[in-house]
Design a protein around this motif. Structure first.
Motif, PDB file in Angstrom:
ATOM      1  N   ALA A   1       0.841  -1.206   0.000  1.00  0.00           N
ATOM      2  CA  ALA A   1       0.000   0.000   0.000  1.00  0.00           C
ATOM      3  C   ALA A   1       0.867   1.244   0.000  1.00  0.00           C
ATOM      4  O   ALA A   1       1.934   1.261   0.632  1.00  0.00           O
ATOM      5  CB  ALA A   1      -0.905   0.016   1.234  1.00  0.00           C
ATOM      6  N   ALA A   2       0.388   2.247  -0.712  1.00  0.00           N
ATOM      7  CA  ALA A   2       1.052   3.541  -0.622  1.00  0.00           C
ATOM      8  C   ALA A   2       0.995   4.000   0.837  1.00  0.00           C
ATOM      9  O   ALA A   2      -0.052   3.930   1.474  1.00  0.00           O
ATOM     10  CB  ALA A   2       0.359   4.546  -1.543  1.00  0.00           C
ATOM     11  N   GLY A   3       2.131   4.409   1.349  1.00  0.00           N
ATOM     12  CA  GLY A   3       2.189   4.832   2.746  1.00  0.00           C
ATOM     13  C   GLY A   3       2.444   3.711   3.728  1.00  0.00           C
ATOM     14  O   GLY A   3       2.457   3.925   4.946  1.00  0.00           O
ATOM     15  N   ALA A   4       2.693   2.482   3.214  1.00  0.00           N
ATOM     16  CA  ALA A   4       2.911   1.348   4.123  1.00  0.00           C
ATOM     17  C   ALA A   4       4.132   1.574   5.013  1.00  0.00           C
ATOM     18  O   ALA A   4       4.122   1.242   6.205  1.00  0.00           O
ATOM     19  CB  ALA A   4       3.077   0.057   3.320  1.00  0.00           C
ATOM     20  N   LEU A   5       5.193   2.157   4.438  1.00  0.00           N
ATOM     21  CA  LEU A   5       6.410   2.353   5.237  1.00  0.00           C
ATOM     22  C   LEU A   5       6.138   3.279   6.420  1.00  0.00           C
ATOM     23  O   LEU A   5       6.552   3.003   7.546  1.00  0.00           O
ATOM     24  CB  LEU A   5       7.533   2.914   4.354  1.00  0.00           C
ATOM     25  N   ALA A   6       5.419   4.371   6.155  1.00  0.00           N
ATOM     26  CA  ALA A   6       5.189   5.355   7.221  1.00  0.00           C
ATOM     27  C   ALA A   6       4.427   4.746   8.390  1.00  0.00           C
ATOM     28  O   ALA A   6       4.561   5.182   9.531  1.00  0.00           O
ATOM     29  CB  ALA A   6       4.427   6.565   6.668  1.00  0.00           C
ATOM     30  N   ARG A   7       3.633   3.711   8.109  1.00  0.00           N
ATOM     31  CA  ARG A   7       2.825   3.123   9.180  1.00  0.00           C
ATOM     32  C   ARG A   7       3.404   1.832   9.731  1.00  0.00           C
ATOM     33  O   ARG A   7       2.773   1.124  10.504  1.00  0.00           O
ATOM     34  CB  ARG A   7       1.400   2.892   8.666  1.00  0.00           C
ATOM     35  N   ALA A   8       4.642   1.483   9.314  1.00  0.00           N
ATOM     36  CA  ALA A   8       5.264   0.232   9.767  1.00  0.00           C
ATOM     37  C   ALA A   8       5.752   0.352  11.208  1.00  0.00           C
ATOM     38  O   ALA A   8       6.006   1.455  11.701  1.00  0.00           O
ATOM     39  CB  ALA A   8       6.440  -0.119   8.854  1.00  0.00           C
ATOM     40  N   SER A   9       5.854  -0.788  11.882  1.00  0.00           N
ATOM     41  CA  SER A   9       6.503  -0.812  13.194  1.00  0.00           C
ATOM     42  C   SER A   9       6.961  -2.229  13.493  1.00  0.00           C
ATOM     43  O   SER A   9       6.458  -3.188  12.904  1.00  0.00           O
ATOM     44  CB  SER A   9       5.548  -0.333  14.295  1.00  0.00           C
ATOM     45  N   VAL A  10       7.934  -2.352  14.376  1.00  0.00           N
ATOM     46  CA  VAL A  10       8.427  -3.675  14.795  1.00  0.00           C
ATOM     47  C   VAL A  10       8.412  -3.722  16.317  1.00  0.00           C
ATOM     48  O   VAL A  10       8.571  -2.686  16.975  1.00  0.00           O
ATOM     49  CB  VAL A  10       9.856  -3.945  14.275  1.00  0.00           C
ATOM     50  N   PRO A  11       8.232  -4.918  16.899  1.00  0.00           N
ATOM     51  CA  PRO A  11       8.181  -4.991  18.365  1.00  0.00           C
ATOM     52  C   PRO A  11       9.557  -4.903  19.027  1.00  0.00           C
ATOM     53  O   PRO A  11       9.633  -4.566  20.211  1.00  0.00           O
ATOM     54  CB  PRO A  11       7.547  -6.370  18.622  1.00  0.00           C
ATOM     55  N   GLU A  12      10.625  -5.180  18.274  1.00  0.00           N
ATOM     56  CA  GLU A  12      11.955  -5.191  18.890  1.00  0.00           C
ATOM     57  C   GLU A  12      12.401  -3.769  19.233  1.00  0.00           C
ATOM     58  O   GLU A  12      12.190  -2.840  18.447  1.00  0.00           O
ATOM     59  CB  GLU A  12      12.986  -5.829  17.942  1.00  0.00           C
ATOM     60  N   SER A  13      13.038  -3.633  20.386  1.00  0.00           N
ATOM     61  CA  SER A  13      13.435  -2.283  20.792  1.00  0.00           C
ATOM     62  C   SER A  13      14.790  -1.894  20.215  1.00  0.00           C
ATOM     63  O   SER A  13      15.085  -0.710  20.078  1.00  0.00           O
ATOM     64  CB  SER A  13      13.471  -2.179  22.315  1.00  0.00           C
ATOM     65  N   ARG A  14      15.615  -2.888  19.890  1.00  0.00           N
ATOM     66  CA  ARG A  14      16.949  -2.544  19.359  1.00  0.00           C
ATOM     67  C   ARG A  14      17.055  -3.068  17.933  1.00  0.00           C
ATOM     68  O   ARG A  14      16.914  -4.271  17.688  1.00  0.00           O
ATOM     69  CB  ARG A  14      18.036  -3.104  20.268  1.00  0.00           C
TER      70      ARG A  14
ATOM     71  N   PHE B   1      -2.448   0.028  -9.922  1.00  0.00           N
ATOM     72  CA  PHE B   1      -1.092  -0.456  -9.733  1.00  0.00           C
ATOM     73  C   PHE B   1      -0.951  -1.375  -8.518  1.00  0.00           C
ATOM     74  O   PHE B   1      -0.414  -2.478  -8.607  1.00  0.00           O
ATOM     75  CB  PHE B   1      -0.116   0.713  -9.626  1.00  0.00           C
ATOM     76  N   ALA B   2      -1.455  -0.923  -7.368  1.00  0.00           N
ATOM     77  CA  ALA B   2      -1.276  -1.710  -6.142  1.00  0.00           C
ATOM     78  C   ALA B   2      -1.956  -3.071  -6.274  1.00  0.00           C
ATOM     79  O   ALA B   2      -1.455  -4.084  -5.761  1.00  0.00           O
ATOM     80  CB  ALA B   2      -1.814  -0.952  -4.926  1.00  0.00           C
ATOM     81  N   GLU B   3      -3.081  -3.121  -6.985  1.00  0.00           N
ATOM     82  CA  GLU B   3      -3.793  -4.392  -7.109  1.00  0.00           C
ATOM     83  C   GLU B   3      -3.005  -5.378  -7.974  1.00  0.00           C
ATOM     84  O   GLU B   3      -2.860  -6.551  -7.621  1.00  0.00           O
ATOM     85  CB  GLU B   3      -5.179  -4.154  -7.711  1.00  0.00           C
ATOM     86  N   THR B   4      -2.484  -4.900  -9.103  1.00  0.00           N
ATOM     87  CA  THR B   4      -1.677  -5.790  -9.945  1.00  0.00           C
ATOM     88  C   THR B   4      -0.418  -6.237  -9.200  1.00  0.00           C
ATOM     89  O   THR B   4      -0.026  -7.400  -9.232  1.00  0.00           O
ATOM     90  CB  THR B   4      -1.308  -5.073 -11.260  1.00  0.00           C
ATOM     91  N   LEU B   5       0.199  -5.280  -8.523  1.00  0.00           N
ATOM     92  CA  LEU B   5       1.391  -5.618  -7.731  1.00  0.00           C
ATOM     93  C   LEU B   5       1.053  -6.673  -6.685  1.00  0.00           C
ATOM     94  O   LEU B   5       1.783  -7.665  -6.506  1.00  0.00           O
ATOM     95  CB  LEU B   5       1.924  -4.340  -7.067  1.00  0.00           C
ATOM     96  N   THR B   6      -0.058  -6.488  -6.002  1.00  0.00           N
ATOM     97  CA  THR B   6      -0.478  -7.459  -4.986  1.00  0.00           C
ATOM     98  C   THR B   6      -0.692  -8.840  -5.609  1.00  0.00           C
ATOM     99  O   THR B   6      -0.253  -9.860  -5.065  1.00  0.00           O
ATOM    100  CB  THR B   6      -1.770  -6.980  -4.298  1.00  0.00           C
ATOM    101  N   ASP B   7      -1.348  -8.866  -6.774  1.00  0.00           N
ATOM    102  CA  ASP B   7      -1.588 -10.160  -7.425  1.00  0.00           C
ATOM    103  C   ASP B   7      -0.272 -10.835  -7.840  1.00  0.00           C
ATOM    104  O   ASP B   7      -0.139 -12.059  -7.764  1.00  0.00           O
ATOM    105  CB  ASP B   7      -2.494  -9.981  -8.648  1.00  0.00           C
ATOM    106  N   ALA B   8       0.673 -10.017  -8.307  1.00  0.00           N
ATOM    107  CA  ALA B   8       1.965 -10.591  -8.710  1.00  0.00           C
ATOM    108  C   ALA B   8       2.700 -11.164  -7.496  1.00  0.00           C
ATOM    109  O   ALA B   8       3.300 -12.246  -7.566  1.00  0.00           O
ATOM    110  CB  ALA B   8       2.821  -9.529  -9.406  1.00  0.00           C
TER     111      ALA B   8
END
Lengths: 350, 350
Positions: free
Chosen positions: A17-30, A202-209
């Motif tokens: 999704a457009a903007g996926a990076l901005a909304r990403a997070s990981v549980p690890e602190s380091r 675009f995102a839909e074709t990318l997702t299908d691929a």
């Protein structure tokens, strides 16, 4: 946001999704961030804002990072920072960067959590899913590595918007391959002018691929069965990359290699799919090949990972979406090579 | 022949018997043998007769082989020989050789079958079982590697008969450690004059010492729980090895490290087990230590793989066979280091 679930012993989610990076997070602190040195500074800063890594390690662009020297340097940086066993490694870059970052995560302290943020079309459609990580040897591509699935993958089409057109077209090879081996609806969609970041579909074709690969690897995690089909076109492609010291990019090499595999498939009685591989090459306009000798490429092909004690196996197609594995006699490899070479040396393939 | 079964996702058998090597076999038809360059030529020939490898790769003795340079060279040799995915790697040597050979097997083509023939007491009791493989970084020992269990292990006491006495005593450290953490009957048996190759009870004591590790790793394959107890004495030991550039051998370092861990255990309220660790050091007669600074060793300890985001954890003992994991305050690490240093600088520990 559109998500793809990848199954297996350790399932994970691919967010497209457009903007996926901005909304990403990981549980690890380091966290350590491993980035392609050629990325725009703004992307690295965006990832640093999101993940708050305690160190960011730059590695050379493309396959130049997939060496023991670079790997050793990265691992030493992780050790110097005392990244702990419950820390995480995040790879940001193209398929080569994420291959290297994933193998660093797999081998550092015998394995820490890994996350992937691919920044190329190739990296999103191919490298990001499936857990294959690794580096190259002088003897050939991807000969060293580990199966080490990411904990999550974020595919953000915004990162593709500024890709040079040739790099975008290069990366389309894997998406087109997924059309040939599994989902023929992708063949037209990938070559359509609508398949560009920012376009509505675009995102839909990318997702299908991506979903083609996710489905295959969910069913076959260590390449004992259908996963090998994903290597359609790759046996010659890897040999071209090795023989040209990676001056031919992976996506371009796969474009060439798919045509060779289509020619072999036809020789062995399959439907003639070479119009599809010709059409792709005409659209992709890969970098021109230097002179190549069959004997040299055959030597690299013999080292292909799909080889076993009985010889090299090729992924071939009976028809669209009907892949199979077969050993091909060496004389047929040679005569088909000549046909292939004549085809790909023409500016426009008829 | 006496056999130990090691459980887990991929169970395997450890055979402990005089003549085990001569009767070994593997199902793979194409095999690479990786051998310690310091082995007697007769042993290598014996293994070649048994396994019929298509290539034999010599690597430097001891930890000198656990580098990216040596690993890269080994992997290139495997690739040049076109060792296929259904081939196998067999390691013949001490713990360092089998650590390297196992990691080569784990990473070549993302993993091929691995078999282990340890030739030292240390290699038999410790390295051969449990699936830990890897190499060192300049920043510390075993910081890079993979969990990659062997398909089978052959421990042949005949191979130990010609070991120099100091190398044999060095290797006894891990067997003695298994006595401290799990099977106190081993404490007297390992230090007994009967614990020598050729003596009637040798294979049985050796089997019991290996069985401690086999039991632990069968229950805990990736070191999330009790497997960490096998690292009793190893946190300081690894730091000593790194700080001395491996001029102190692993077994000697573990002898020293067990005494430090016993001192810490006593400080934290455990039964006083230092008579046991003193007794072992007096028996082992490890190589004398160069001057060591706490600050330097503490830096290496902070990189220990048992460290997590909250700090370094030590394996300590409430009593014989009662291990636990604990974070130790840094000031206590320092004051105990001074006591330890004073102890181990005496020729005979009282």
């Amino acid at each position: 946001m559109p998500q793809i679930e990848v199954g297996g012993a350790q399932p994970y989610t691919v967010t497209v999704a457009a903007g996926a990076l901005a909304r990403a997070s990981v549980p690890e602190s380091r966290v350590a961030l491993i980035v392609d040195a050629g990325l725009p500074a703004g992307w690295v800063e965006r990832a640093q804002t999101v993940f708050r890594p305690e160190l960011t390690v730059q590695v050379p662009s493309g396959d130049a990072c997939k060496t023991f020297e670079v790997l050793g340097g990265v691992l030493s940086r992780l050790a110097q920072a005392n990244l702990p066993r419950d820390g995480a490694v995040i790879g940001l870059g193209g398929g080569a960067t994420t291959d290297l970052a994933g193998f660093a995560a797999a081998s550092y302290l015998r394995g820490v959590a890994y996350y992937s943020v691919p920044t190329t079309l190739l990296g999103m459609v191919d490298a990001a899913v499936g857990g294959k990580t690794g580096i190259n040897l002088p003897e050939g591509k991807n000969l060293v590595g580990a199966f080490w699935p990411p904990r999550a993958v974020w595919c953000d089409p915004e990162l593709l918007a500024s890709l040079p057109p040739a790099v975008f077209r290069e990366g389309a090879a894997e998406a087109y391959k997924h059309g040939l081996i599994s989902d023929p609806s992708l063949l037209d969609r990938v070559l359509s002018p609508e398949f560009r970041p920012g376009q509505p579909d675009f995102a839909e074709t990318l997702t299908d691929a991506i979903a083609v690969k996710a489905g295959v690897v969910s069913r076959d995690l260590t390449e004992t069965g259908e996963r090998a089909f994903l290597n359609f076109g790759h046996t010659l492609a890897h040999a071209i990359e090795a023989a040209t010291q990676h001056s031919i990019s992976h996506g371009d090499a796969v474009g060439y290699g798919m045509h060779y595999a289509a020619l072999l498939s036809r020789e062995l009685g399959g439907n003639d799919l070479t119009p599809y591989t010709r059409r792709f090459l005409n659209w992709q306009r890969p970098k021109a090949l230097p002179p190549l000798k069959f004997s040299e490429l055959n030597g690299y092909m013999a080292r292909d990972k799909k080889a076993d004690s009985q010889g090299v196996r090729f992924v071939l197609l009976h028809d669209l979406a009907r892949p199979y594995l077969a050993r091909v006699p060496e004389d047929l490899l040679g005569t088909t090579f000549d046909v292939w070479q004549s085809d790909v040396s023409s500016p426009i393939l008829s």
